[in-house]
Scaffold this motif. Structure first.
Motif, PDB file in Angstrom:
ATOM      1  N   LEU A 256       0.630  -1.223   0.306  1.00 47.51           N
ATOM      2  CA  LEU A 256      -0.031   0.030  -0.088  1.00 47.51           C
ATOM      3  C   LEU A 256       0.583   0.980  -0.564  1.00 47.51           C
ATOM      4  O   LEU A 256       2.330   1.257   0.608  1.00 47.51           O
ATOM      5  N   THR A 257       1.059   2.364  -0.531  1.00 45.26           N
ATOM      6  CA  THR A 257       1.200   3.221  -1.025  1.00 45.26           C
ATOM      7  C   THR A 257       0.357   4.226  -0.525  1.00 45.26           C
ATOM      8  O   THR A 257      -0.778   4.588  -1.528  1.00 45.26           O
ATOM      9  N   VAL A 258       1.564   5.931  -0.753  1.00 42.45           N
ATOM     10  CA  VAL A 258       0.349   7.022  -0.692  1.00 42.45           C
ATOM     11  C   VAL A 258       1.022   8.236  -1.315  1.00 42.45           C
ATOM     12  O   VAL A 258       2.729   7.987  -0.912  1.00 42.45           O
ATOM     13  N   ASP A 259       0.171   8.859  -1.844  1.00 47.26           N
ATOM     14  CA  ASP A 259       1.372  10.962  -1.697  1.00 47.26           C
ATOM     15  C   ASP A 259       1.233  10.919  -0.252  1.00 47.26           C
ATOM     16  O   ASP A 259       0.199  11.290   0.878  1.00 47.26           O
ATOM     17  N   PRO A 260       2.394  11.479   0.009  1.00 47.15           N
ATOM     18  CA  PRO A 260       2.822  12.430   1.075  1.00 47.15           C
ATOM     19  C   PRO A 260       1.890  14.132   1.493  1.00 47.15           C
ATOM     20  O   PRO A 260       1.664  14.384   2.206  1.00 47.15           O
ATOM     21  N   ASP A 261       0.791  14.068   0.108  1.00 42.66           N
ATOM     22  CA  ASP A 261       0.348  15.391   0.638  1.00 42.66           C
ATOM     23  C   ASP A 261      -0.991  14.712   0.990  1.00 42.66           C
ATOM     24  O   ASP A 261      -2.029  15.712   1.348  1.00 42.66           O
ATOM     25  N   GLU A 262      -1.825  13.445   1.414  1.00 38.64           N
ATOM     26  CA  GLU A 262      -2.758  13.055   1.214  1.00 38.64           C
ATOM     27  C   GLU A 262      -3.201  13.326   2.604  1.00 38.64           C
ATOM     28  O   GLU A 262      -2.677  13.435   3.356  1.00 38.64           O
ATOM     29  N   LEU A 263      -5.073  13.466   3.104  1.00 37.62           N
ATOM     30  CA  LEU A 263      -4.922  13.769   3.976  1.00 37.62           C
ATOM     31  C   LEU A 263      -4.749  12.552   4.636  1.00 37.62           C
ATOM     32  O   LEU A 263      -5.860  11.699   4.291  1.00 37.62           O
ATOM     33  N   ILE A 264      -4.585  12.506   5.977  1.00 38.28           N
ATOM     34  CA  ILE A 264      -4.671  11.408   6.855  1.00 38.28           C
ATOM     35  C   ILE A 264      -6.041  10.479   7.551  1.00 38.28           C
ATOM     36  O   ILE A 264      -6.602   9.216   7.181  1.00 38.28           O
ATOM     37  N   ASP A 269      -9.014   4.319   6.615  1.00 40.38           N
ATOM     38  CA  ASP A 269      -9.898   2.806   6.128  1.00 40.38           C
ATOM     39  C   ASP A 269      -8.316   1.990   5.193  1.00 40.38           C
ATOM     40  O   ASP A 269      -8.828   0.564   5.280  1.00 40.38           O
ATOM     41  N   ARG A 270      -8.288   2.464   4.158  1.00 39.53           N
ATOM     42  CA  ARG A 270      -6.843   1.953   3.313  1.00 39.53           C
ATOM     43  C   ARG A 270      -5.840   1.057   4.185  1.00 39.53           C
ATOM     44  O   ARG A 270      -5.230  -0.207   4.187  1.00 39.53           O
ATOM     45  N   VAL A 271      -4.953   2.674   5.236  1.00 42.97           N
ATOM     46  CA  VAL A 271      -4.630   1.388   6.069  1.00 42.97           C
ATOM     47  C   VAL A 271      -5.060   0.157   6.772  1.00 42.97           C
ATOM     48  O   VAL A 271      -4.279  -0.170   6.963  1.00 42.97           O
ATOM     49  N   MET A 272      -6.157   0.528   7.381  1.00 48.20           N
ATOM     50  CA  MET A 272      -6.626  -0.388   8.518  1.00 48.20           C
ATOM     51  C   MET A 272      -7.371  -1.902   7.290  1.00 48.20           C
ATOM     52  O   MET A 272      -7.382  -2.224   8.065  1.00 48.20           O
ATOM     53  N   GLU A 273      -7.370  -1.549   6.482  1.00 49.00           N
ATOM     54  CA  GLU A 273      -7.422  -2.681   5.978  1.00 49.00           C
ATOM     55  C   GLU A 273      -6.377  -3.990   5.349  1.00 49.00           C
ATOM     56  O   GLU A 273      -6.634  -4.919   4.896  1.00 49.00           O
ATOM     57  N   VAL A 274      -4.769  -3.514   5.033  1.00 49.94           N
ATOM     58  CA  VAL A 274      -3.687  -4.201   5.231  1.00 49.94           C
ATOM     59  C   VAL A 274      -4.094  -5.001   6.342  1.00 49.94           C
ATOM     60  O   VAL A 274      -3.634  -4.012   7.195  1.00 49.94           O
ATOM     61  N   HIS A 275      -2.894  -5.797   6.624  1.00 46.95           N
ATOM     62  CA  HIS A 275      -2.978  -7.023   7.622  1.00 46.95           C
ATOM     63  C   HIS A 275      -1.468  -6.601   8.639  1.00 46.95           C
ATOM     64  O   HIS A 275      -1.429  -6.269   9.385  1.00 46.95           O
ATOM     65  N   TYR A 276      -0.805  -4.915   7.610  1.00 45.01           N
ATOM     66  CA  TYR A 276       0.200  -5.307   8.358  1.00 45.01           C
ATOM     67  C   TYR A 276       0.034  -3.259   8.612  1.00 45.01           C
ATOM     68  O   TYR A 276       0.559  -2.567   9.618  1.00 45.01           O
ATOM     69  N   THR A 293       2.185   4.603  10.200  1.00 43.79           N
ATOM     70  CA  THR A 293       1.001   3.266  10.516  1.00 43.79           C
ATOM     71  C   THR A 293      -0.076   3.753  11.544  1.00 43.79           C
ATOM     72  O   THR A 293      -0.279   4.463  11.707  1.00 43.79           O
ATOM     73  N   ARG A 294      -0.435   2.158  11.466  1.00 41.19           N
ATOM     74  CA  ARG A 294      -1.803   2.435  12.422  1.00 41.19           C
ATOM     75  C   ARG A 294      -1.648   2.989  14.242  1.00 41.19           C
ATOM     76  O   ARG A 294      -2.811   4.637  14.459  1.00 41.19           O
TER      77      ARG A 294
END
Length: 540
Positions: A256-264, A269-276, A293-294
């Motif tokens: 899972l990758t994100v852009d540094p300027d994306e709003l948290i 939700d995307r972070v919570m969906e991946v097992h890590y 991280t979470r």
């Protein structure tokens, strides 16, 4: 170290830009352990551009919001491992930094995968009762030596793809299971070492740091068996050899990758969906910049902002209700910005916020830079219309006298030059004229209205009245305003022609005068803050 944005209102004018520059500079001198960064919430107008060019001040950074972004909460000290590095390097990185996931990169430093604690655990728990094998994942001798911190005694670096044996059996029974090309771990047993080489072992690893006899090493050279000395015991040596496989063998691809300027709020939700429970922030080339991280998303510290020249949410930076407002410095009425804790807040009825900034420099025995002083002088003269506005106080006069002496300029000449240079708006669209210094106001009953202002030399702008009325109506409809007005203020004639669209009867009542062809003549009116806004708000 705290990072604080110092920002004025939307549709910035000269006072809001100069105050942000000046107060950020002063706060930085008073609190050198923190960073105070001037910011703006829109494009600067022609007058402010003139002031920036004349003074040599740096234009503040444009910010679109003050909401938390990935780069505000992510860990920037990120550990990465090359895809061909031994898996042991991942384990070391995890242990050293107390982290549970490590991004894997290629030769260009671009992200290609991720190894997690869960992935490492699965590698061990999936082992069967059969000997470990490297048939599908060959391991290099060089990686073995590196991971074991051992020594290559004979042979060369090569790929080993057989089974892994830790010899505890007798010499006589060794040949019943072993096959040519296997990796054999054995202690200080010369007979067993020789037997392994004779059976065609691809790699012989001698444990416990006890160097094999020279005839064993020579036999290895003759038979093509690579001989490695390990300082570890046989069990640990075997486990470490398993960690010699390259990272790409067990890494999870497409992390899972994100852009540094994306709003948290957009990535949670995307972070919570991946097992890590993590995402890797990457740049335009796919190179890792940080990891979020979470834990980072739970009760993160809000961004900090210091407000100058305004205190209305509708005029402030988007997301101000989520930010930590650390201070307010303003010369308008008390607005509706709310704070979570008590803060220093100044609402002082002088001609400009820049006046308050200069006073604070002098109270602290400090001086602004030449560039900042030039901007502050332009701001005071702009907001007070060269000290002719009814909002002008003796304190504004005192500040102007101080800046005149500091800069070695004549304030009136400076101010008139500024207004003359910026009063030509012939190249601006009517929409740009209406928007560039627009302020929104709200009544106690919930009605919203806007009042724009433009200072001119003469009344020639009224020749474009129909265009300006159309632009005002567009603003009114788009924002649901009760009415939208534009003050065309003549600094020479010292009066204002007020253009109005919408429910303008209330405006007429506020000034006790009738509009003629949608224009209300207001002689002597120069100040939106003191002579227009209070009248309008009192009418509702």
């Amino acid at each position: 170290m705290a990072h604080v944005y110092v920002t004025g209102h939307r549709n910035p004018d000269t006072d809001t830009i100069a105050s942000a520059i000046g107060y950020a500079e002063l706060k930085g001198k008073l609190n050198p352990e923190d960073v105070y960064a001037p910011a703006r919430l829109g494009d600067v107008n022609a007058q402010t551009r003139w002031a920036l060019d004349r003074s040599g001040a740096v234009e503040p950074k444009l910010i679109k919001h003050i909401k938390l972004r990935v780069k505000d909460v992510m860990s920037k000290e990120i550990a990465t491992v090359h895809r061909n590095d031994p898996l042991r390097n991942v384990g070391l990185a995890m242990a050293k930094r107390d982290i549970s996931q490590v991004p894997i990169v290629d030769d260009d430093g671009a992200l290609v995968g991720i190894v997690t604690e869960r992935g490492l655990a699965r590698m061990y728990t999936r082992e069967s009762r059969e000997p470990s094998t490297f048939a599908a994942t060959p391991v290099s001798v060089g990686s073995m030596v590196e991971v074991l911190e051992g020594e290559l005694l004979a042979g060369e670096d090569k790929e080993a793809g057989g089974k892994l044996w830790v010899i505890s059996m007798s010499v006589e029974t060794m040949g019943q299971s072993m096959e040519p090309g296997d990796i054999v771990v054995i202690g200080d047993r010369p007979d067993g070492q020789r037997r392994a080489i004779e059976l065609g072992a691809g790699v012989l690893v001698v444990s416990n740091g006890i160097r094999p006899e020279e005839d064993v090493i020579e036999l290895g050279r003759q038979k093509g068996t690579t001989v490695v000395l390990s300082p570890l015991d046989s069990y640990v040596t075997s486990r470490m050899i398993q960690l010699s496989v390259p990272c790409w063998e067990i890494m999870a691809e497409d992390p899972l990758t994100v852009d540094p300027d994306e709003l948290i709020t957009d990535i949670t939700d995307r972070v919570m969906e991946v097992h890590y429970r993590a995402a890797i922030a990457v740049d335009g080339d796919g190179k890792p910049l940080g990891i979020v991280t979470r834990t980072d998303l739970l009760n993160p510290e809000p961004r900090r902002v210091l407000l100058v020249d305004h205190a209305e949410r509708g005029q402030s930076v988007p997301g101000v209700e989520e930010a930590q407002v650390v201070e307010i410095l303003d010369h308008h009425h008390i607005g509706d910005v709310q704070t979570r804790t008590p803060i220093p807040a100044t609402f002082d009825p002088v001609g400009s916020t820049a006046t308050l900034v200069v006073e604070r420099y002098r109270e602290n025995g400090l001086e602004p830079t030449q560039a900042t002083a030039g901007m502050l002088l332009a701001a005071v003269l702009s907001d007070t219309v060269v000290l002719n506005s009814p909002t002008t106080t003796e304190r504004d006069h005192e500040v102007v006298r101080y800046l005149e002496g500091f800069l070695g300029v004549e304030a009136e000449k400076f101010g008139m030059e500024m207004f003359e240079a910026s009063s030509d708006v012939s190249d601006l669209t009517p929409e740009e004229i209406v928007d560039r210094d627009l302020k929104e106001y709200g009544s106690d009953s919930g009605e919203r209205m806007s009042v724009s202002q433009i200072e001119t030399v003469g009344t020639g702008l009224l020749e474009r009245k129909e265009e300006l009325m159309g632009a005002l109506e567009k603003v009114r409809q788009q924002n649901g305003y009760l009415f939208a007005a534009l003050m065309v203020t003549d600094i020479i004639g010292q009066g204002t022609e007020l253009l109005c669209v919408g429910e303008c009867a209330a405006v007429e009542r506020a000034f006790d005068t009738k509009a003629e062809d949608s224009v209300i003549n207001l002689p002597g009116v120069m100040s939106r803050k003191k002579q227009v806004a209070p009248q309008l708000l009192a009418a509702f």
